[in-house]
Scaffold this active site. Sequence first.
Site, mmCIF file in Angstrom:
data_model
loop_
_atom_site.group_PDB
_atom_site.id
_atom_site.type_symbol
_atom_site.label_atom_id
_atom_site.label_comp_id
_atom_site.label_asym_id
_atom_site.label_seq_id
_atom_site.Cartn_x
_atom_site.Cartn_y
_atom_site.Cartn_z
ATOM 1 N N GLN A 1 -4.693 -1.504 10.111
ATOM 2 C CA GLN A 1 -4.287 -2.816 9.330
ATOM 3 C C GLN A 1 -5.415 -4.044 10.569
ATOM 4 O O GLN A 1 -5.158 -3.433 11.018
ATOM 5 C CB GLN A 1 -3.027 -3.197 8.733
ATOM 6 C CG GLN A 1 -2.951 -4.195 7.777
ATOM 7 C CD GLN A 1 -3.100 -4.218 6.639
ATOM 8 O OE1 GLN A 1 -3.852 -3.713 5.971
ATOM 9 N NE2 GLN A 1 -4.141 -5.894 6.264
ATOM 10 N N ASP B 1 -11.287 3.579 4.296
ATOM 11 C CA ASP B 1 -10.951 2.010 4.481
ATOM 12 C C ASP B 1 -12.654 1.275 3.871
ATOM 13 O O ASP B 1 -13.504 0.291 3.367
ATOM 14 C CB ASP B 1 -11.216 0.813 5.602
ATOM 15 C CG ASP B 1 -9.195 0.671 5.149
ATOM 16 O OD1 ASP B 1 -9.309 -0.205 4.434
ATOM 17 O OD2 ASP B 1 -8.608 0.304 6.121
ATOM 18 N N LYS C 1 0.512 -1.208 0.571
ATOM 19 C CA LYS C 1 -0.034 -0.345 0.098
ATOM 20 C C LYS C 1 0.957 1.227 0.025
ATOM 21 O O LYS C 1 0.793 1.802 -0.828
ATOM 22 C CB LYS C 1 -0.918 -0.247 1.307
ATOM 23 C CG LYS C 1 -2.251 -0.942 1.052
ATOM 24 C CD LYS C 1 -3.059 -1.387 2.519
ATOM 25 C CE LYS C 1 -3.957 -2.431 2.667
ATOM 26 N NZ LYS C 1 -4.763 -2.880 3.839
HETATM 27 N N1 GUN Z 1 -7.095 -6.746 6.196
HETATM 28 C C1 GUN Z 1 -7.602 -7.233 5.455
HETATM 29 N N2 GUN Z 1 -7.737 -6.052 4.301
HETATM 30 C C2 GUN Z 1 -7.778 -4.922 5.208
HETATM 31 C C3 GUN Z 1 -8.281 -3.694 4.315
HETATM 32 O O1 GUN Z 1 -8.735 -4.098 3.036
HETATM 33 N N3 GUN Z 1 -8.281 -2.830 4.951
HETATM 34 C C4 GUN Z 1 -8.114 -2.553 6.315
HETATM 35 N N4 GUN Z 1 -7.458 -1.727 7.021
HETATM 36 N N5 GUN Z 1 -7.275 -3.591 6.518
HETATM 37 C C5 GUN Z 1 -7.359 -5.232 5.932
#
Ligand code: GUN
Length: 294
Positions: free
Chosen positions: A97, A120, A53
């Site tokens: 995350q 998110d 990311k």
């Molecule tokens: N863990 C798995 N997918 C995601 C996501 O799209 N965002 C976040 N913050 N954590 C995740």
Amino acid sequence: MTAKIIDGKQVAAQMRDELKEKVARLKTKGVTPGLAVVLVGDDPASKSYVTAKEKACEEIGIYSDDNRLPADTSDKDLLALVDKLNKNSKIHGILVQLPLPKHIDEDKVLLAIDPKKDVDGFHPVNVGKMVVGQDAYLPCTPHGVIQLLIRSKVTLDGAEVVVVGRSNIVGKPLANMLIQKSKTGNATVTVCHTRTKNIAEHCKRADIIIAAAGRPHTITADMVKDGAVVIDVGVNRVEDATKKNGFRLVGDVDFEAVKEKASLITPVPGGVGPMTITMLLYNTVQSAEKTLSQ
Ligand code: GUN
């Protein structure tokens, strides 16, 4: 029938080029979009997602603020960091995350993120807005799936869609987005999960199957109607001694067999994955653009 492969990397690259231009335009107006990424602990899969990311942000000119905290970080310290990021005007998006270590109350942390910076789309305010069809940050993976379908010219209007999986991150929001009365919705949606009596029977009716169960081989060829579109959201690590790191990634779909029945299919890796990150960049740029109109 042998399916055409939906190339998520290619669709993502095209969208990222569009976003790069938007970022350049924002910079001429004195705004550099900023994304804060928060990772607690050292789960290897989460670490690699977060690194990907951050790299993607840098590639299109988004400022990326890296926050890596030890696994024993307290709720209080994590909430204090979120509060600091909420107040930082250089930061337009905050991503914590998931999953968080067990001792941390995930709901409390998600609730603490300013909904305006919730790129998110996990804050209950944004979830609620999405459900009632108001303008909101859309969660990245489901939004990425819908963009892949639309950009592959798949008709959603009136389509029978089966979503396999009911997670808060993928299954639930995706089903909601697909039933919206809109150009990117209007589908008839069935959600299957671990307590569904006969998943195969539901899948066999589907024009579009979206697998988000988190288990390899959930969707086998006998479950797929000839010519169906199959989207694989699964990312599962399976041991593979021939690989340097000892594992390979597989989805939830038995790709080799299903591709002989489907009309369109996404691979893993290289399907939905690159789109998830792209939609995060999209939401961050959107958040930065909103600061100009405030
Ligand atoms: N863990 C798995 N997918 C995601 C996501 O799209 N965002 C976040 N913050 N954590 C995740």
